[in-house]
Enzyme design. Structure first.
Site, PDB file in Angstrom:
ATOM      1  N   LYS A  91       7.955   1.327   4.543  1.00 22.54           N
ATOM      2  CA  LYS A  91       7.559   1.392   5.944  1.00 22.54           C
ATOM      3  C   LYS A  91       7.792   0.000   6.518  1.00 22.54           C
ATOM      4  O   LYS A  91       7.134  -0.974   6.120  1.00 22.54           O
ATOM      5  CB  LYS A  91       6.088   1.786   6.069  1.00 22.54           C
ATOM      6  CG  LYS A  91       5.643   1.870   7.515  1.00 22.54           C
ATOM      7  CD  LYS A  91       4.139   2.083   7.643  1.00 22.54           C
ATOM      8  CE  LYS A  91       3.699   1.575   9.000  1.00 22.54           C
ATOM      9  NZ  LYS A  91       2.250   1.496   9.142  1.00 22.54           N
ATOM     10  N   GLY A 152      -4.694  -0.094  15.265  1.00 20.55           N
ATOM     11  CA  GLY A 152      -6.135  -0.317  15.222  1.00 20.55           C
ATOM     12  C   GLY A 152      -6.852  -0.132  16.547  1.00 20.55           C
ATOM     13  O   GLY A 152      -8.054  -0.355  16.638  1.00 20.55           O
ATOM     14  N   ALA A 179       0.104   4.727  14.023  1.00 15.79           N
ATOM     15  CA  ALA A 179      -0.746   3.698  14.651  1.00 15.79           C
ATOM     16  C   ALA A 179      -1.355   4.137  15.976  1.00 15.79           C
ATOM     17  O   ALA A 179      -0.759   4.874  16.754  1.00 15.79           O
ATOM     18  CB  ALA A 179       0.015   2.397  14.888  1.00 15.79           C
ATOM     19  N   GLY A 180      -2.578   3.676  16.189  1.00 17.00           N
ATOM     20  CA  GLY A 180      -3.265   3.888  17.455  1.00 17.00           C
ATOM     21  C   GLY A 180      -4.086   5.158  17.535  1.00 17.00           C
ATOM     22  O   GLY A 180      -4.781   5.380  18.518  1.00 17.00           O
ATOM     23  N   ASN A 201      -4.937   4.767   9.758  1.00 22.70           N
ATOM     24  CA  ASN A 201      -5.749   4.004   8.807  1.00 22.70           C
ATOM     25  C   ASN A 201      -7.155   3.746   9.342  1.00 22.70           C
ATOM     26  O   ASN A 201      -8.152   4.288   8.857  1.00 22.70           O
ATOM     27  CB  ASN A 201      -5.038   2.684   8.480  1.00 22.70           C
ATOM     28  CG  ASN A 201      -5.741   1.848   7.413  1.00 22.70           C
ATOM     29  OD1 ASN A 201      -5.310   0.758   7.110  1.00 22.70           O
ATOM     30  ND2 ASN A 201      -6.816   2.317   6.825  1.00 22.70           N
ATOM     31  N   THR A 202      -7.224   2.927  10.407  1.00 20.80           N
ATOM     32  CA  THR A 202      -8.526   2.428  10.855  1.00 20.80           C
ATOM     33  C   THR A 202      -9.502   3.548  11.191  1.00 20.80           C
ATOM     34  O   THR A 202     -10.692   3.448  10.879  1.00 20.80           O
ATOM     35  CB  THR A 202      -8.332   1.516  12.080  1.00 20.80           C
ATOM     36  OG1 THR A 202      -7.319   0.556  11.780  1.00 20.80           O
ATOM     37  CG2 THR A 202      -9.614   0.792  12.438  1.00 20.80           C
TER      38      THR A 202
END
Lengths: 252, 311
Positions: A91, A152, A179-180, A201-202
């Site tokens: 990635k 994040g 992401a986001g 992830n977050t």
């Protein structure tokens, strides 16, 4: 198909910021994710203790170049990842701005070109820009990973129409929203729109209960994918009566 | 006779509680052993704040730590913890409030006048405390020596309780290192009297007053066994976080830096494990000062039961 690999679960999970490796492992299991991504830049070769735990999860590992700000850093980190994990998947993140973590599209395309020639199978973290996407394909990428919003931030699909356009433009390229994403509903929306997978992830790692949140995301991604396959009804401009009113009394 | 291996926080707490329970104890610390990583700890006794991430077991058991340390060493400051966030990241405060208990909302300047005008609100954990970890470990060691406990580097003469942290990794296959980096500042322009934690999505930090205008700033968490000096990145991140709390830190003198490896089990929970005849007390992760006294008491229970059984 992601470089010839078919995945049942279309949720990909990041592995940072969890309370512990044990919670991470439980979250992966609860989510049903088959692909996990892991960073190397800061941990280096000495991060073996944590990586062994990730390997034991049985998931396919997608190493990433998070934290890299230049072509050279990203290429070096990718080579290290190939050695440490024995995978050609990478990635590719080349960060252009330290605060927003926005990708640097120029360095991204250049690094992608080098890595594709080197035999890597590159998953580039990019924006929804169509021309950057085309340059990445031209460089040899067979998957694109447009952002939903800055890493994040939990803002969801910030440019939803641009993402729709991207989906239509790259109809035959696997697209992963990366992401986001902050809520399962946002992940589900991406899947309903026809994206092939979602990476996050977050939203899971920093939930008060990561394992339950991981399960919720797994369900949302599966539901969005099923809805897309089942064929969503088109949105209509105004409410329409779905039964004829012929023959009914006019009471007004 | 119980032979405690290692004189970090786990070993010294174990030796202290064992001696108090009437066991004959010796502490074994080879002259060439690396200095305990406990020396680099923040010395925070913050069971409630650790509840963000750590399971409830740590919060519940850790609550006993403040009283234990206050009863055993001088210098335990029961002044609580003040948790702050930069103006742009105040949602982090709300999240932290949901993730923890034992706190009240507070006006930061009411608690720390030196922060006047900088932060609109904060979370105050009144029942937490801090101390200087090196001084505290020195006091435990001195008290043990006073009681006649022998420190030596010869072979163990009794039942082995292994508290060597990563030194015991050969016996504990799932023990891994989590790197932590910290620094110390001499900042006479800054007047903070209690632990201040700054929440930030990427660059959190805590600041622990060490007295006489000195502060410890910590700590990174990196999944790596890389040892050696602090990285430039860590210095930049920690200093910019400290500067966000108080601009007076820009004029501070950077008097020390440190990097160490936290011994950690997969669940990041400190634990007692029995392997054959050896009892391990390990995996202190970032909970050493919070959990070592509790584990020492559990260790005494285990050994007392064994003795009773043997009789």
């Amino acid at each position: 198909m992601f470089y010839g690999v078919d995945l049942n679960s279309r949720l990909m999970l990041g592995t940072a910021q969890y309370p512990s490796p044990q919670v991470l492992r439980d979250a992966i299991t609860a989510s049903g994710a088959e692909v996990i991504t892991v960073s190397l830049r800061r941990e280096g070769p000495e991060g073996a203790g944590f990586r062994d735990i990730l390997r034991d999860s049985g998931c396919r590992i997608l190493p990433n170049t998070a934290g890299c700000h230049s072509v050279r850093e990203a290429v070096t980190t990718a080579h290290m990842a190939r050695e440490l994990f024995g995978t050609t998947w990478i990635k590719l993140e080349v960060i252009g701005h330290a605060d927003t973590l926005q990708p640097d599209p120029f360095a991204l395309v250049e690094a992608a070109r080098i890595l594709c020639v080197d035999g890597f199978e590159v998953f580039p973290y990019t924006t929804e820009d169509l021309i950057v996407g085309e340059k990445l394909i031209e460089a040899g990428c067979r998957v694109l990973m447009p952002w939903g919003a800055p890493i994040g931030s939990g803002q969801g699909l910030r440019h939803v129409e641009a993402l729709r356009t991207m989906r239509a433009h790259f109809a035959s390229v696997p697209l992963v929203v990366d992401a986001g994403i902050g809520a399962p509903s946002q992940a589900m929306l991406a899947m309903e729109m026809g994206f092939d997978a979602v990476l996050l992830n977050t939203a899971v790692a920093r939930a008060l209960d990561p394992v339950t949140m991981a399960r919720a995301f797994g369900q949302a991604v599966a539901a969005g994918q099923a809805a897309c396959q089942a064929g969503l009804m088109p949105r209509r401009d105004m409410a329409q009566a779905s039964t004829p009113i012929f023959g009914m009394a006019e009471l007004a | 006779m119980i032979s405690v291996l290692g004189c970090g926080v786990a070993g010294l707490c174990a030796a202290t509680v064992l001696a108090e329970a009437g066991f004959a104890v010796e502490v074994i610390a080879p002259a060439d052993a690396p200095p305990p990583v406990s020396h680099l700890a923040g010395g925070m006794l913050a069971p409630f704040c650790e509840g963000d991430g750590a399971p409830d077991l740590i919060v519940e058991k850790g609550r006993a730590a403040v009283d234990w340390w206050a009863a055993h060493v001088p210098g335990v400051e029961r002044r609580g913890t003040l948790v702050l966030a930069p103006a742009r990241d105040t949602v982090e405060l709300d999240r932290f409030a949901r993730a923890t208990r034992g706190h009240d909302w507070a006006a930061p300047a009411d608690l720390e006048p030196d922060l006047a005008g900088r932060f609109a609100r904060g979370l105050f954990f009144a029942d937490e405390a801090h101390m200087d970890p090196r001084a505290a470990l020195g006091a435990l060691r001195a008290a043990l020596v006073d009681q006649g406990v022998v420190f030596h580097d010869g072979p163990p003469r009794g039942r082995v309780v292994d508290c060597r942290g990563l030194g015991a990794a050969g016996a504990l296959g799932d023990l891994r290192a989590v790197r932590g980096e910290m620094l110390e500042l001499d900042a006479p322009d800054v007047a903070l009297t209690r632990v201040v934690r700054l929440l930030h999505p990427r660059f959190p930090c805590y600041i622990v007053p060490r007295g006489q205008g000195r502060y410890m700033v910590g700590a990174t968490m990196v999944e790596s066994a890389r040892d050696g000096a602090i990285t430039a990145r860590a210095v930049m991140e920690l200093l910019s976080a400290a500067y966000t709390v108080h601009p007076g830190f820009a004029e501070a003198r950077l008097i020390a830096t440190g990097a160490g490896l936290r011994p950690s089990f997969p669940d990041n929970i400190p634990a007692i494990r029995r392997l054959g005849d050896v009892i391990h007390v390990n995996g202190m992760y970032r909970h050493g000062f919070l959990m070592a006294p509790v584990l020492a008491m559990e260790l005494v229970q285990i050994l007392t039961q064994e003795m009773a059984h043997a009789d």
